[in-house]
Design an enzyme around this catalytic site. Structure first.
Site, PDB file in Angstrom:
ATOM      1  CG  HIS A  93      -1.724   0.651   1.171  1.00 31.95           C
ATOM      2  ND1 HIS A  93      -1.354   2.506   1.165  1.00 31.95           N
ATOM      3  CD2 HIS A  93      -3.391   0.897   0.100  1.00 31.95           C
ATOM      4  CE1 HIS A  93      -2.745   2.646   1.156  1.00 31.95           C
ATOM      5  NE2 HIS A  93      -4.270   2.062   0.739  1.00 31.95           N
ATOM      6  CD  GLU A 165      -4.911   2.214  -3.184  1.00 27.27           C
ATOM      7  OE1 GLU A 165      -6.830   1.841  -2.629  1.00 27.27           O
ATOM      8  OE2 GLU A 165      -4.344   1.852  -2.243  1.00 27.27           O
TER       9      GLU A 165
HETATM   10  P1  PGA Z   1      -9.935   5.944   0.616  1.00 22.11           P
HETATM   11  O1  PGA Z   1      -8.460   4.693   0.239  1.00 22.11           O
HETATM   12  O2  PGA Z   1     -11.035   5.634  -0.060  1.00 22.11           O
HETATM   13  O3  PGA Z   1      -9.869   6.379   1.243  1.00 22.11           O
HETATM   14  O4  PGA Z   1      -9.480   7.092  -1.220  1.00 22.11           O
HETATM   15  C1  PGA Z   1      -7.725   3.808  -0.887  1.00 22.11           C
HETATM   16  C2  PGA Z   1      -6.896   3.174   0.030  1.00 22.11           C
HETATM   17  O5  PGA Z   1      -6.666   3.772   0.531  1.00 22.11           O
HETATM   18  O6  PGA Z   1      -6.893   2.085   0.082  1.00 22.11           O
END
Ligand code: PGA
Length: 257
Positions: A93, A165
């Protein structure tokens, strides 16, 4: 195939708050239509594993260590997590890559151990704003995937999830457009296919779908979720902020239908 919804609770909920939310989800959310996995903090996992035992809710963790046992003060073993019913492990992440300086090499070591122990990695990949501005997005993502899968024993890949992401939209309240996520997920799919092919594993379309799923994550909410899930190469979403309160989560799931 059901759409996948993974909730990353980060360090947002206490053990009590996590258990209360898990109970509300089991009692109040219809899990027939989605595959819902929750990733609480490590302290909450034990209690939650007991709570959700007889439900369809699945359990994930936000991280793990690359060894299964040994003198590693403060670390958490993937096999200990598995013993508690954990199925998914988030790896790489961006908050860990940035705050804890997790490198591609560390993520690769964790990837190997997670797969060797028949757990499902959720590998997070994504570009920061500067990389995006410099047209490096695709390159960054391709490199992250290749590094994470380097020298992985293919027979261990029972299931692999990759979440795209874009770092700069995480927690911003402003997701990217769904067609852009679709384009990036197509590149991710191609990259994984290439890596597998180069190691001698050619997956037919259906086999690929069963083994490898690609998610989008970053400010997913009830207004945009259905757009993402309509895209053919988006198998589900990884959700942070919208998944830590029952009301917003309930709205999120209702808007999928
Ligand atoms: P968010 O976070 O939905 O608050 O943008 C997503 C993540 O960090 O996986």
């Amino acid at each position: 195939m059901k759409k996948i919804l993974i909730l990353n609770w980060k360090m947002q909920l206490s053990v009590n708050d996590s258990c209360n939310l898990a109970k509300k989800i089991i009692d109040g959310i219809d899990l027939e239509e989605v595959e819902l996995g929750i990733c609480p903090d490590f302290l909450s996992i034990y209690k939650i594993s007991e709570l959700i035992k007889n439900s369809q809710l699945k359990l994930g963790s936000q991280n793990t260590f690359w060894a299964t046992k040994g003198a590693y003060t403060g670390e958490i073993s993937p096999t200990f997590l598995k013993e508690l019913g954990v199925e998914f492990i988030i790896l790489g992440h961006s908050e860990r890559r940035t705050n804890l300086k997790e490198t591609d090499e560390i993520i690769n070591k964790k990837m190997k151990t997670v797969l060797e122990n028949s757990l499902t990695p959720i590998l997070c990949v994504g570009e920061n704003f500067e990389e995006r501005q410099n047209n490096k997005k695709d390159l960054v993502i391709i490199n992250q995937i290749r590094s994470a899968l380097k020298d992985v024993d293919l027979k261990n890949i029972k299931r692999l999830i990759i979440a795209y992401e874009p770092i700069w939209v995480i927690g911003s309240g402003q997701a990217i457009e769904s067609n852009e996520a679709q384009e990036t997920n197509t590149i991710i799919k191609q990259t994984v296919s290439d890596v597998l092919y180069n190691c001698g594993l050619e997956l037919k379309e259906k086999e690929f779908e069963n083994k490898i799923q690609i998610l989008y994550g970053g400010s997913v909410d009830s207004n945009n979720i259905s757009k993402f899930l309509k895209e053919p190469n988006i198998d589900g979403v990884l959700v942070g902020g919208a998944g830590i309160k029952f009301e917003t989560l309930n709205n999120l799931i209702k808007s999928i239908k």
